[in-house]
Design an enzyme around this catalytic site. Structure first.
Site, PDB file in Angstrom:
ATOM      1  N   GLY A   1      33.684  60.921  81.096  1.00  0.00           N
ATOM      2  CA  GLY A   1      33.953  60.238  82.409  1.00  0.00           C
ATOM      3  C   GLY A   1      33.099  60.059  83.305  1.00  0.00           C
ATOM      4  O   GLY A   1      31.664  60.202  82.896  1.00  0.00           O
ATOM      5  N   ASN A   2      33.080  59.779  84.452  1.00  0.00           N
ATOM      6  CA  ASN A   2      32.070  59.855  85.325  1.00  0.00           C
ATOM      7  C   ASN A   2      32.411  60.333  86.856  1.00  0.00           C
ATOM      8  O   ASN A   2      33.694  60.796  87.008  1.00  0.00           O
ATOM      9  CB  ASN A   2      31.517  58.301  85.612  1.00  0.00           C
ATOM     10  N   ARG A   3      31.651  60.390  87.804  1.00  0.00           N
ATOM     11  CA  ARG A   3      32.060  61.088  89.059  1.00  0.00           C
ATOM     12  C   ARG A   3      32.283  60.226  90.045  1.00  0.00           C
ATOM     13  O   ARG A   3      33.072  60.444  91.480  1.00  0.00           O
ATOM     14  CB  ARG A   3      30.754  61.490  89.785  1.00  0.00           C
TER      15      ARG A   3
END
Ligand code: CTP
Length: 445
Positions: A230-232
């Site tokens: 995923g990412n932030r």
């Protein structure tokens, strides 16, 4: 002549007294002194005056609930508590004086006062007997002991038909007390981005009849049934665009990946956890939208072989990644009627959706310009994520907007909502220009 409250943010708390209507005139006079206003209303106050009256006057949405979140996810009353130069409660009912004296934060005004270091000016209004009651007097005295200024009510005819002391003090007296309360204090939060946002609903409903698709948040690319890459991304920027477009009357399809902020209820929400799901949702929305705003942080790579069963802990794990489809580039090719090589292959979409991309960069605008051309978008919002106050999770953004016509516009540090509204101004202008231009076929005819 500049007003005595120039540059000040005044929080005006209105409680449920018949004198609530007088707060409208007070708000007008405070604004005439140069103050920016944020009105807070108790539930009972709304039975006397509609929030819309104050919203039109102050160009800020009235806050009526201590649990209310701003469009950008901040807690409304805490933002007011932290940024107001002074809190004025006018009219203040006997019940409100009691609640405040006891520190009972069960409405948005007491909650704001409790959370704030700002000076507080209280102007009670009630029936004469109520004002004379030892309980009321004790409560008013208690507020004074907290350092609050109590602008005593005046004598005259009262709503009950009787005459006595209980009428809300005149606007002049209240404003005089406000001016004294802030005298010599620096402005607490001069930056607009820190203050409660200027009211979006006060903007012209200039997007009525427009359909806008917005993507927001990050994608989660499965490694196995429980793990993902995923990412932030918090989704704040995309959600701010959706909320701003809704407030201006647009029909909004919000294609949401993983987001950590509440989604606006009025949007048609399509959940898209993976880049593949997001691609499908975008391609479905594309032919029926006037504008596509790709604010999502789409993964560029995903595991080539996601495991069907949970991977066991072993010595180590090597993942083979494959590139995902560039959704924006694909949507743009479809909109322009181009094939993968960029050659015309079919009719462009009509009307062609205005295309907006975002680009998280670290300093270099040349890359953003190249991205705009490569993805053939109308606007590219370049965001320097290395800068404090910008990027993932932040409430604010400093962006530079590049357009297909070659223009480059650096914007100051703004709240994400303000970035959204400015961006929608540009999108609205592009949609209008598009609609005014003749279709290519009509030119040759
Ligand atoms: N985007 C997309 N599909 C992807 C990756 C990105 O639609 N698979 C969109 C994003 O939503 C954003 C824009 O493309 O609007 C820019 O994304 P970015 O990741 O910065 O661009 P890349 O093409 O990945 O370029 P680079 O990795 O070289 O910076």
């Amino acid at each position: 002549m500049s007003g005595r409250l120039e540059g000040r943010l005044v929080a005006l708390g209105v409680t449920g007294s018949i004198a609530a209507y007088k707060a409208v005139e007070l708000a007008r006079r405070l604004a005439a002194e140069g103050a920016e206003l944020q009105v807070l209303m108790s539930r009972a106050a709304q039975a006397f005056v509609g929030p819309l009256t104050f919203e039109t006057l102050t160009r800020r949405r009235v806050m009526a609930d201590p649990l209310e979140l701003l469009a950008d996810g901040r807690i409304g009353h805490v933002v007011v508590a932290d940024t107001a130069d002074v809190i004025v409660v006018a009219p203040a009912t006997a019940r409100w004086l009691a609640a405040m004296a006891a520190g009972l934060a069960d409405d948005v005004i007491t909650a704001t006062c409790l959370a704030s270091a700002a000076p507080v000016v209280v102007a009670p209004a009630m029936d004469g007997e109520m004002w004379d009651h030892p309980a009321t007097r004790a409560n008013a005295a208690r507020l004074q002991s907290y350092g609050y200024t109590v602008v005593a009510p005046e004598s005259g005819p009262l709503a009950s038909g009787q005459s006595g002391v209980g009428r809300l003090a005149s606007a002049e007296r209240i404003i005089e007390a406000v001016v004294i309360a802030v005298a010599g204090r620096p402005v607490r939060a001069p930056e607009a981005a820190l203050r409660p946002p200027a009211d979006a609903s006060a903007r012209e409903p200039d997007l009525v009849g427009r359909r806008i698709a917005v993507t927001a948040g990050g994608t989660a690319e499965p490694i196995d049934p429980v793990r993902f890459i995923g990412n932030r991304s918090s989704g704040r920027m995309g959600v701010a665009v959706a909320a701003a477009a809704l407030a201006r009357g647009a029909e909004v399809t919000l294609i949401a990946g993983s987001v950590s902020v509440p989604l606006p209820e009025a949007a048609t929400v399509v959940r898209a956890a993976t880049s593949a799901a997001m691609r499908a949702a975008v391609l479905e929305a594309l032919p029926v939208c006037d504008a596509l705003v790709m604010a999502a942080a789409v993964a560029d790579f995903r595991p080539r072989w996601p495991a069907e069963r949970k991977l066991q802990r072993t010595e180590g794990l090597t993942l083979e990644l494959e590139p995902t489809t560039d959704i924006l580039a694909e949507a743009s090719r479809i909109a322009h009627g181009l094939d993968a090589e960029g050659a015309p292959t079919r009719e462009p979409l009509h009307p062609r959706p205005v295309l907006v991309g975002f680009a998280a960069e670290t300093g270099d605008l040349d890359r953003a310009a190249a991205k705009l051309a490569r993805k053939r978008v109308d606007l590219l919002v370049a965001n320097d994520v290395s800068e404090p106050g910008s990027g993932f999770g932040s409430e604010t953004n400093r962006v530079t907007v590049l357009a297909a016509d070659g223009s480059v516009e650096p914007w100051p540090l703004l709240s994400k909502r303000e970035v959204a509204d400015r961006l929608l101004d540009r999108v609205a202008a592009l949609m209008e220009a598009r609609d005014a231009a003749p279709r290519p076929a009509e030119v040759t005819r």
